[in-house]
Write a protein that holds these residues in place. Structure first.
Motif, PDB file in Angstrom:
ATOM      1  N   HIS A  11      81.500  43.113  51.987  1.00  0.00           N
ATOM      2  CA  HIS A  11      82.433  44.116  51.469  1.00  0.00           C
ATOM      3  C   HIS A  11      82.720  43.793  50.015  1.00  0.00           C
ATOM      4  O   HIS A  11      83.216  42.706  49.703  1.00  0.00           O
ATOM      5  CB  HIS A  11      83.729  44.117  52.282  1.00  0.00           C
ATOM      6  CG  HIS A  11      84.682  45.185  51.882  1.00  0.00           C
ATOM      7  ND1 HIS A  11      86.029  44.982  51.714  1.00  0.00           N
ATOM      8  CD2 HIS A  11      84.468  46.505  51.599  1.00  0.00           C
ATOM      9  CE1 HIS A  11      86.614  46.103  51.357  1.00  0.00           C
ATOM     10  NE2 HIS A  11      85.701  47.052  51.282  1.00  0.00           N
ATOM     11  N   SER A  57      81.696  57.872  60.591  1.00  0.00           N
ATOM     12  CA  SER A  57      82.745  57.136  59.882  1.00  0.00           C
ATOM     13  C   SER A  57      82.287  56.664  58.509  1.00  0.00           C
ATOM     14  O   SER A  57      83.099  56.239  57.687  1.00  0.00           O
ATOM     15  CB  SER A  57      83.199  55.926  60.707  1.00  0.00           C
ATOM     16  OG  SER A  57      82.125  55.030  60.949  1.00  0.00           O
ATOM     17  N   SER A  63      80.396  57.241  54.674  1.00  0.00           N
ATOM     18  CA  SER A  63      80.412  58.293  53.661  1.00  0.00           C
ATOM     19  C   SER A  63      79.025  58.925  53.536  1.00  0.00           C
ATOM     20  O   SER A  63      78.022  58.321  53.943  1.00  0.00           O
ATOM     21  CB  SER A  63      80.836  57.722  52.310  1.00  0.00           C
ATOM     22  OG  SER A  63      79.727  57.122  51.653  1.00  0.00           O
ATOM     23  N   THR A  65      82.296  52.846  49.771  1.00  0.00           N
ATOM     24  CA  THR A  65      83.294  51.897  50.269  1.00  0.00           C
ATOM     25  C   THR A  65      82.936  50.450  49.951  1.00  0.00           C
ATOM     26  O   THR A  65      83.718  49.539  50.261  1.00  0.00           O
ATOM     27  CB  THR A  65      83.447  52.033  51.792  1.00  0.00           C
ATOM     28  OG1 THR A  65      82.178  51.782  52.417  1.00  0.00           O
ATOM     29  CG2 THR A  65      83.912  53.434  52.163  1.00  0.00           C
ATOM     30  N   VAL A  90      84.337  49.718  59.484  1.00  0.00           N
ATOM     31  CA  VAL A  90      84.868  50.672  58.504  1.00  0.00           C
ATOM     32  C   VAL A  90      86.404  50.629  58.477  1.00  0.00           C
ATOM     33  O   VAL A  90      87.025  50.626  57.399  1.00  0.00           O
ATOM     34  CB  VAL A  90      84.364  52.094  58.824  1.00  0.00           C
ATOM     35  CG1 VAL A  90      85.078  53.127  57.965  1.00  0.00           C
ATOM     36  CG2 VAL A  90      82.847  52.173  58.603  1.00  0.00           C
ATOM     37  N   GLU A  91      87.018  50.575  59.660  1.00  0.00           N
ATOM     38  CA  GLU A  91      88.478  50.531  59.717  1.00  0.00           C
ATOM     39  C   GLU A  91      89.016  49.250  59.085  1.00  0.00           C
ATOM     40  O   GLU A  91      89.996  49.288  58.329  1.00  0.00           O
ATOM     41  CB  GLU A  91      88.937  50.644  61.173  1.00  0.00           C
ATOM     42  CG  GLU A  91      90.449  50.655  61.321  1.00  0.00           C
ATOM     43  CD  GLU A  91      90.895  50.812  62.763  1.00  0.00           C
ATOM     44  OE1 GLU A  91      92.109  50.741  63.005  1.00  0.00           O
ATOM     45  OE2 GLU A  91      90.027  50.988  63.645  1.00  0.00           O
ATOM     46  N   ALA A  96      88.716  49.465  55.319  1.00  0.00           N
ATOM     47  CA  ALA A  96      89.692  50.391  54.739  1.00  0.00           C
ATOM     48  C   ALA A  96      91.068  49.731  54.637  1.00  0.00           C
ATOM     49  O   ALA A  96      91.786  49.917  53.640  1.00  0.00           O
ATOM     50  CB  ALA A  96      89.774  51.658  55.586  1.00  0.00           C
ATOM     51  N   GLN A  97      91.426  48.971  55.655  1.00  0.00           N
ATOM     52  CA  GLN A  97      92.718  48.284  55.624  1.00  0.00           C
ATOM     53  C   GLN A  97      92.731  47.154  54.607  1.00  0.00           C
ATOM     54  O   GLN A  97      93.762  46.853  54.005  1.00  0.00           O
ATOM     55  CB  GLN A  97      93.050  47.764  57.019  1.00  0.00           C
ATOM     56  CG  GLN A  97      93.320  48.864  58.032  1.00  0.00           C
ATOM     57  CD  GLN A  97      93.599  48.344  59.427  1.00  0.00           C
ATOM     58  OE1 GLN A  97      93.535  47.150  59.679  1.00  0.00           O
ATOM     59  NE2 GLN A  97      93.917  49.258  60.338  1.00  0.00           N
ATOM     60  N   GLY A 113      91.159  47.268  51.798  1.00  0.00           N
ATOM     61  CA  GLY A 113      91.261  47.887  50.479  1.00  0.00           C
ATOM     62  C   GLY A 113      90.110  47.559  49.566  1.00  0.00           C
ATOM     63  O   GLY A 113      89.196  46.855  49.893  1.00  0.00           O
TER      64      GLY A 113
END
Length: 385
Positions: free
Chosen positions: A40, A326, A328, A348, A378-379, A382-383, A385
């Motif tokens: 990530h 989920s 992009s 992301t 993905v979740e 996203a959390q 950031g």
């Protein structure tokens, strides 16, 4: 809950991914083992493995994942201006013009639209292990549908076809260019041509184990020997294609046919896609936004003439959001026959790779484990950031 231990690490915030993977290791991946790696924004945030016979450094046969590496090298050459997507293949490879293929473009080829999915009488094991031998046979082959008249998965030959274009245009093989421009500079543990000294790390591919229900389904829907599916997967040859024996062949691991001969770890393949998804080790992404947008754009969609299924292709890459909503629309990657899946999502900053040793029966474009793992990744991202 289970006696299958999950090894490895996750960064804070990605603990839920470990929990999902633990359930998978206890069930689908118990026999043979599995690996999961996620980057990530350039950091390795998930590095897990579990099940029998596999650790984080085990090298696995990841089959069609090599199509992603081939697509990356081809995209770099397009980005350089060395290759023109709308130029006819025969500009570089005159022999390919035979049997009405003279107007087929590189773009159409990369989008699985050429119709050259195999040969009339099949390819030998030696030809399937050596892209140059396969390309020599394919040059004179008639297309199995009107070029650009539809799309169908060029399962075992897309690498030989694109690889020959690259070789004729540059004098270098895709394998050589991948080593010089991608694998070596970034220290990626995914190989197009496995060196002899790394052989002890290779874990033999294990066969599919269909359930009774799956056996009944196959018996009720046999693959006709004269079907496009049989041609594309070389099932009409004598002997027919041995998918498990393919990765277990030293010739395949050494020569790395681009349609399915790549060997590596989930960690390595995730790192390759991390170099696409964003900055890695202080270096800019390998592909510019314009190049990325072009290769990610859907060029083929609808019913696949080979598999009969609804699918989509970009240019060499598969648009990943088509299967995993989920993600992009910018996400690109490629699956592999054992159920492996890998992608980059530049929107992301995610890069993902799931790999397993044993085939799932009819795993298709990625084992069902990915349907649970990817939304969890993905979740968590996203959390974070």
């Amino acid at each position: 809950m289970s006696d299958v231990r999950v090894h490895g690490t996750v960064e804070p915030g990605f603990e839920s991914v470990r929990e999902v993977f633990a359930g998978i290791a206890a069930n689908e991946a118990r026999d043979g083992g599995a690996q999961l790696a996620v980057h990530h924004r350039g950091r390795l945030v998930v590095d897990l493995w579990g099940g029998d016979g596999v650790d984080g450094d085990s090298l696995l046969g990841l089959y069609s994942s090599s199509k992603g590496a081939m697509a990356l090298v081809t995209a770099l050459l397009v980005q350089d201006g060395t290759l023109d997507l709308d130029r006819a293949v025969c500009f570089w490879w005159p022999e390919f013009a035979a049997e009405g293929k003279g107007e087929t473009t590189l773009r159409q080829l990369l989008a699985h639209r050429s119709g050259v999915i195999g040969t009339d009488d099949g390819l030998s094991a030696e030809e399937l292990a050596d892209d140059r031998l396969a390309a020599a046979r394919l040059a004179g082959q008639r297309p199995f549908w009107e070029p650009d008249g539809g799309h169908g998965y060029h399962a075992l030959v897309i690498g030989a076809l694109v690889g020959e274009v690259v070789l004729r245009a540059t004098g270098r093989t895709v394998q050589e260019l991948y080593e010089e421009r991608v694998r070596a500079p970034y220290g990626i543990d995914y190989h197009l041509g496995l060196p002899e000294e790394l052989e002890p790390r290779f874990r033999t591919a294990l066969p599919m184990l269909p359930t009774p229900a799956e056996q009944a389904l196959l018996a009720a829907n046999p693959i006709a020997p004269d079907s496009l599916m049989a041609v594309a997967f070389n099932l009409h040859a004598d002997p027919p294609f041995d998918i498990v024996g393919y990765a277990n062949s030293r010739a395949v691991r050494e020569r790395a046919p681009l349609s399915g001969g790549g060997i590596g770890t989930a960690r390595g393949l995730s790192r390759m896609y991390a170099a696409i998804a964003g900055e890695l080790d202080g270096r800019p992404p390998l592909l510019t936004p314009d190049t990325l947008a072009e290769v990610a754009r859907i060029h083929s969609a609808g019913k696949d003439l080979v598999t009969g299924e609804e699918n989509a292709f970009g240019l060499g890459f598969v648009p990943s959001a088509d299967r995993y909503p989920s993600l992009s629309p910018a996400a690109i990657g490629h699956s592999g026959a054992p159920g492996s899946q890998a992608f980059a999502d530049p929107a992301t900053g995610l890069a993902y790779s799931y790999a397993r040793r044993r085939f799932g029966f009819a795993a298709g474009p990625g084992a069902v484990e990915n349907d649970r793992l990817i939304p969890a990744v993905v979740e968590a991202a996203a959390q974070a950031g």
